[in-house]
Write a protein that holds these residues in place. Structure first.
Motif: not given
Length: 291
Positions: A49-50, A161-163, A166-168, A173-175
């Motif tokens: 993630s960022r 999640t800490q990852d 996974v969040a992305r 936005e493109d999920s």
């Protein structure tokens, strides 16, 4: 990317030279002039993630064209980006937790006197049938955040999640990851307390054209909704499959066609099912298990 210019210190009493300016601190964000900010590029590559990218850069784990990267750095399309193994090791220690959220807990920050669902993640509530080799540690709670919401009055699968990857994957936005819900409804064309409410055999009185609108044709907040899978499981219960997650989306969709939701449970996110996980308990996302 062009190499940074090297400043030369002026000699005392040399009027022909501009006074030296102290360089910016190494972690001060700088607005990119050309290219893409490095943390955004790392996220776009699916590496993290960022926020994780910023941590990697701050720790000196990322280099661009052979030089250690700095916070706020911009990179061009041809830049050679390298990540040290330490970043992957740190990422491998991050956990993703699957929680069977009960009614009465909010997904994110506590609000209106209701506790956040993360308070249910502790050693006592860890599902005894979890097949993960991991063991619970309080350090796993640091930065643990919901990847998607589940209303306070809804139950079912909630991912914490800490990852950042996974969040992305789940809320980027493109999920387009599917989320499956079991939804118990009543027919309430004039509102849940108005006349004509039908609680039994709702399927028999619900117009077919309104079922079609649930599948495609509704808008929320001025935006058209993506097509949804909506079918009857039994005369009082619908199955919804969505690829988006607007606030209270299913409840608002149902209200738009004269239905009122009396029970909502999320049973699947992507390829990960709630399964036999008991309400109020949690398990780890298993190695090799993916959404």
């Amino acid at each position: 990317m062009q190499p940074a210019a090297t400043a030369t210190a002026p000699r005392a009493g040399d009027p022909g030279r501009a006074p030296r300016r102290d360089p910016a601190p190494p972690h001060a964000p700088a607005a990119p002039r050309d290219g893409t900010r490095l943390n955004k590029r790392l996220a776009a590559l699916g590496l993290c993630s960022r926020r994780e990218a910023d941590e990697w850069i701050a720790n000196g784990w990322v280099s661009v064209d052979g030089a250690v990267a700095t916070m706020g750095q911009a990179v061009g399309p041809g830049a050679r980006i390298e990540v040290l193994p330490a970043a992957q090791r740190a990422q491998g220690e991050r956990v993703t937790i699957l929680l069977h959220k009960p009614v009465g807990y909010v997904s994110g920050q506590p609000e209106d006197g209701h506790e956040a669902a993360v308070v249910l993640v502790n050693a006592r509530t860890h599902w005894k049938d979890d097949r993960s080799p991991r063991r619970f540690s309080p350090a796993q709670l640091k930065g643990l955040a919901p990847a998607g919401r589940l209303d306070i009055d809804s139950t079912g699968l909630l991912v914490l999640t800490q990852d950042g990857r996974v969040a992305r994957a789940l809320i980027g936005e493109d999920s387009e990851v599917e989320k499956e819900y079991l939804v118990r409804v009543v027919w309430a064309p004039h509102g849940p307390k108005g006349p004509g409410v039908v609680e039994q055999d709702v399927q028999a009185v619900f117009p077919a054209d309104r079922l079609a609108r649930l599948r495609h044709g509704l808008s929320l907040d001025g935006q058209p909704l993506r097509p949804a899978g909506v079918d009857w499981l039994n005369p009082e219960q619908l199955r919804f499959v969505l690829t988006e997650g607007k606030k209270r989306q299913i409840r608002r969709m149902c209200e738009a066609v004269g239905l009122h939701v009396v029970g909502l449970k999320r049973v699947r996110i992507g390829r990960v099912a709630l399964g036999q996980l008991p309400q109020g308990q949690w398990r780890y996302l298993l190695p090799g298990e993916a959404f």
